[in-house]
Design a protein around this motif. Sequence first.
Motif, mmCIF file in Angstrom:
data_model
loop_
_atom_site.group_PDB
_atom_site.id
_atom_site.type_symbol
_atom_site.label_atom_id
_atom_site.label_comp_id
_atom_site.label_asym_id
_atom_site.label_seq_id
_atom_site.Cartn_x
_atom_site.Cartn_y
_atom_site.Cartn_z
ATOM 1 N N ASP A 127 -8.530 5.020 -5.143
ATOM 2 C CA ASP A 127 -8.112 4.029 -4.152
ATOM 3 C C ASP A 127 -6.955 4.624 -3.362
ATOM 4 N N TYR A 128 -7.288 5.117 -2.177
ATOM 5 C CA TYR A 128 -6.269 5.807 -1.372
ATOM 6 C C TYR A 128 -5.225 4.856 -0.786
ATOM 7 N N ASP A 129 -5.454 3.560 -0.917
ATOM 8 C CA ASP A 129 -4.429 2.613 -0.467
ATOM 9 C C ASP A 129 -3.197 2.691 -1.376
ATOM 10 N N PHE A 165 -0.433 15.209 -0.337
ATOM 11 C CA PHE A 165 -1.699 15.829 -0.760
ATOM 12 C C PHE A 165 -2.598 14.749 -1.336
ATOM 13 N N MET A 166 -3.871 14.802 -0.980
ATOM 14 C CA MET A 166 -4.775 13.783 -1.509
ATOM 15 C C MET A 166 -5.777 14.390 -2.492
ATOM 16 N N PRO A 167 -5.996 13.669 -3.606
ATOM 17 C CA PRO A 167 -6.976 14.177 -4.567
ATOM 18 C C PRO A 167 -8.400 13.926 -4.064
ATOM 19 N N VAL A 168 -9.219 14.947 -4.179
ATOM 20 C CA VAL A 168 -10.622 14.810 -3.784
ATOM 21 C C VAL A 168 -11.482 15.152 -5.008
ATOM 22 N N VAL A 169 -12.399 14.239 -5.351
ATOM 23 C CA VAL A 169 -13.198 14.420 -6.565
ATOM 24 C C VAL A 169 -14.553 15.039 -6.210
ATOM 25 N N ASP A 170 -14.924 16.041 -6.961
ATOM 26 C CA ASP A 170 -16.246 16.644 -6.803
ATOM 27 C C ASP A 170 -17.141 16.108 -7.935
ATOM 28 N N ASP A 171 -18.010 15.150 -7.596
ATOM 29 C CA ASP A 171 -18.855 14.504 -8.613
ATOM 30 C C ASP A 171 -19.700 15.522 -9.375
ATOM 31 N N ALA A 172 -20.036 16.604 -8.708
ATOM 32 C CA ALA A 172 -20.901 17.603 -9.349
ATOM 33 C C ALA A 172 -20.211 18.241 -10.564
ATOM 34 N N LYS A 173 -18.870 18.321 -10.478
ATOM 35 C CA LYS A 173 -18.137 18.932 -11.594
ATOM 36 C C LYS A 173 -17.650 17.895 -12.612
ATOM 37 N N CYS A 174 -17.687 16.616 -12.226
ATOM 38 C CA CYS A 174 -17.124 15.555 -13.088
ATOM 39 C C CYS A 174 -17.994 15.345 -14.323
ATOM 40 N N VAL A 175 -17.345 15.313 -15.511
ATOM 41 C CA VAL A 175 -18.100 15.093 -16.752
ATOM 42 C C VAL A 175 -17.855 13.686 -17.314
ATOM 43 N N GLU A 215 -0.383 4.940 -11.288
ATOM 44 C CA GLU A 215 -0.296 3.816 -10.327
ATOM 45 C C GLU A 215 -0.819 2.500 -10.888
ATOM 46 N N PRO A 216 -1.990 2.291 -11.378
ATOM 47 C CA PRO A 216 -3.150 3.162 -11.401
ATOM 48 C C PRO A 216 -3.936 3.030 -10.103
ATOM 49 N N ALA A 217 -4.480 4.183 -9.653
ATOM 50 C CA ALA A 217 -5.257 4.188 -8.410
ATOM 51 C C ALA A 217 -6.637 4.793 -8.627
ATOM 52 N N ILE A 218 -6.952 5.195 -9.856
ATOM 53 C CA ILE A 218 -8.269 5.768 -10.123
ATOM 54 C C ILE A 218 -9.131 4.716 -10.811
ATOM 55 N N PHE A 219 -10.253 4.417 -10.203
ATOM 56 C CA PHE A 219 -11.132 3.395 -10.785
ATOM 57 C C PHE A 219 -12.464 4.014 -11.172
ATOM 58 N N ILE A 220 -13.235 3.268 -11.928
ATOM 59 C CA ILE A 220 -14.519 3.768 -12.386
ATOM 60 C C ILE A 220 -15.615 3.064 -11.594
ATOM 61 N N ARG A 221 -16.473 3.881 -11.018
ATOM 62 C CA ARG A 221 -17.542 3.316 -10.188
ATOM 63 C C ARG A 221 -18.691 2.834 -11.066
ATOM 64 N N GLU A 222 -19.601 2.090 -10.437
ATOM 65 C CA GLU A 222 -20.734 1.554 -11.202
ATOM 66 C C GLU A 222 -21.622 2.652 -11.768
ATOM 67 N N PHE A 260 0.840 -1.203 0.000
ATOM 68 C CA PHE A 260 0.000 0.000 0.000
ATOM 69 C C PHE A 260 0.877 1.257 0.000
ATOM 70 N N THR A 261 0.939 1.890 -1.168
ATOM 71 C CA THR A 261 1.820 3.051 -1.330
ATOM 72 C C THR A 261 1.118 4.354 -0.957
ATOM 73 N N GLY A 262 -0.121 4.240 -0.466
ATOM 74 C CA GLY A 262 -0.880 5.430 -0.088
ATOM 75 C C GLY A 262 -0.197 6.255 1.004
ATOM 76 N N ASP A 263 0.636 5.600 1.801
ATOM 77 C CA ASP A 263 1.273 6.349 2.893
ATOM 78 C C ASP A 263 2.439 7.231 2.419
ATOM 79 N N TRP A 264 2.711 7.224 1.111
ATOM 80 C CA TRP A 264 3.725 8.135 0.568
ATOM 81 C C TRP A 264 3.141 9.552 0.429
ATOM 82 N N ARG A 265 1.818 9.624 0.484
ATOM 83 C CA ARG A 265 1.078 10.801 0.049
ATOM 84 C C ARG A 265 1.174 11.968 1.022
#
Lengths: 395, 311, 105
Positions: free
Chosen positions: C79-81, C44-54, C65-72, C37-42
């Motif tokens: 994935d902050y881990d 600054f953490m990215p925070v997504v605002d769904d309202a702005k996401c297109v 990494e990849p650490a960004i996944f697509i939700r249902e 789990f390389t999350g402890d290197w971090r």
Amino acid sequence: MEYKPIKKVISGNYAAAYAARDARVEVVAAYPITPQTSIIEKISEFLANGEVENLQYVPVESEHSAMAACIGASAAGARAFTATSAQGLALMHEMLHWASGARLPVVMVNVNRAMAPPWSVWDDQTDSLAQRDTGWMQFYAENNQEVYDGVIMAFKVAETVNLPAMIVESAFILSHTYDIVEMIPQELVDEFLPPRKPLYTLTDFDNPIAVGALGTPADYYEFRYKIEKSMEEAREVIHKVGKEFGERFGRDYSQMIELYRTEDADFVFMGLGSLMGTVKQAVDVLRSEGYKVGAAKVRWFRPFPKEELYELAKNVEGIAVLDRNFSFGQEGILFNEAKGVLYNTDAHPLIKNYIVGLGGRDFTVSDVKKIAENMKGIIEAKKLDREVEWYHLKR
Amino acid sequence: MEIPENVKKRLSLPFEENFYAGHTACQGCGAALGLRYVLKAYGKKAIFTIPACCSTIIAGPWPYSAFNAPLFHTAFETTGAVISGIEAALKAKGYKVKGEDGIMVIGWAGDGGTADIGLQALSGFLERGHDGLYIMYDNEAYMNTGIQRSSSTPYGAWTTNTPGGKKHFLERRHKKKVIDIVIAHKIPYAATASVAFPEDFMKKLKKAQKIPGPSFIQLFAPCPTGWRSPTDKSIEIARLAVQTAYFPLFEYENGKYKINMPSTKKEPKPIEEFLKLQGRFKYMSKDDIEVLQKWVLHEWEELKKKAEVFG
Amino acid sequence: MNTLFGEGKSKAKKIAFKSVEEYPEAPISLGATLSNFTGDWRTFMPVVDDAKCVKCYICWKFCPEPAIFIREDGYVGIDYDYCKGCGICANECPTKAITMVKEEK
């Protein structure tokens, strides 16, 4: 099938090429260097004439790449073979460690040749002995027959213990000298040497593996021990494979040191490779003149035949170690090894080092006789005149 | 794990991941991203060979692997030779190599391992015509050993062995054009690519699979650690490298050159835009920048001519 | 649920050997890096605002990494881990839907 040898008058290099063919090697990657070239030329002829199936020949751009390509091929599951000499072997050095570290049973013929400068293309064992610590097994051939037999046995031993093996022959004295070699019919070689079963494979895409990643201090150590353990096991495997070879084809290689007329001997000559042919001949002459002498030909230098050397040393008063090689700042390399083996035992014969034949200097029966005389004096005096003697030196 | 079909259709890259997280690349690493793309392109049916380089570490220490594909670690200068051996073995054993359903044999090496110590083995691989793909990920210095200059380091760059001082300048030599050396072998397919343009890279990877014989791709892969650049700017910098024509995207296919720039018509942006995001260039004087700018435009003109004459 | 690696993540485990006998003969890998789990290197953490996401998935595309996944539901998750906090996603997001926030640990 009954064993009927195919007899041919061939050079040591051709014996190596025929053996590689009969071992059904799948990948040959090699780079030309005198006096190795006729091995690769012969293999190219086999390909050109359609005498080999499923063989890929990679004419690489250096010896370093020759070994690297053999390593790639072996990691992908193939039976890989190459041949080189002196400067080429030295260039390969880094990858020799890689082959053993990745546990790949590559087989290579090295034609012993002196290291430059000055330039030399003649016989000298320093090139191969300098690769002592690379994790390769080393077999020294006395004659062309042993080159052929050695290559075939080496594949079986190497593929059993998953370590690479080097078959060593002398420049010109064997590589370019023609002699009768009894070759084994293909079907019988196939029975003796079945297809390779690799320790791991790069072609299992459902269970992919990474080979040779960073080993931290917590793990590297154990992998080194594994190599040594396999080297130790190789002694037993060599014994078995050599015995089986003898039972099938009439030439027994079960002993890592071949003893010649050593029973009741006062002292013995010990050495590696083709010069031991000369020594055996000299032993016959010396015996007829009343000397109680014998010869101990060290076939396998790695793994080193410790037990066999001890058994021999227990029963003789002296050992003359003939080294066609030298470790600067110390002494002959076989001599150094032999002393080291005996130190912690109760066998302490008088042991003297003769540096002979470097760079292809002639070493003949009369030289052996002179050494015998010197050794006789040492044994009578019960003390060495000197430890290391540069035997041929012009004074 | 599945996601809705309509979402999958909108992705510009294959959904499948064969590059595992938990790898040990630095933050914002271009090489790691490049590996992710290559592993996406070929799925599992690819055998990788990696020499000494950052990716040795990125791929994970024993007993782990970040690759869901076979990987052989090898010595620095041997990539070209090892992939030649692997290809030969696969052929001897009757496997199909390259082509639609064939096995991809891939060498993945850094610029030092390619342009310097591995150049001879690369040349051998190309010249002998093996069915394989050699990817040079170019981060323009020996990053794994601590940012020493390679022959692929550009003019004016700071590295730890071109530190700049009262008597000694920064890197004085222009970037070696490895791709031109590769093309001199007249191989069927060679291309440049960038992690900022993954769709273009993906197309090139597919071409490399289809075209028999040796293929070569030089992939521009920013290194925030070695370039002294913010970790979030890696893609931006790589994009600017293309837009300034510092690292133009092109293909050499069966003797023909084709430029794949998103903006071939437009004039290249000034090189300062690429330089200013990176600490490694901050010691360059105005004159130095002028020298680099001239070189970039000269090389760009030469490439355009080639595409014109041999397009 | 991280859709990048599915069960791979939960199955991944740390591997350590106590005896030389347990080691494989050759240095071949035995598991995936997913247990690291390389999350402890971090920082600054990215925070997504769904309202702005297109839902353009540019962030997904450029994550090393990849650490960004697509939700249902089609939005992205992090994935902050594994996320090391490089910030490429925030820098590349065309609608500024991702912000880097200093992480308190």
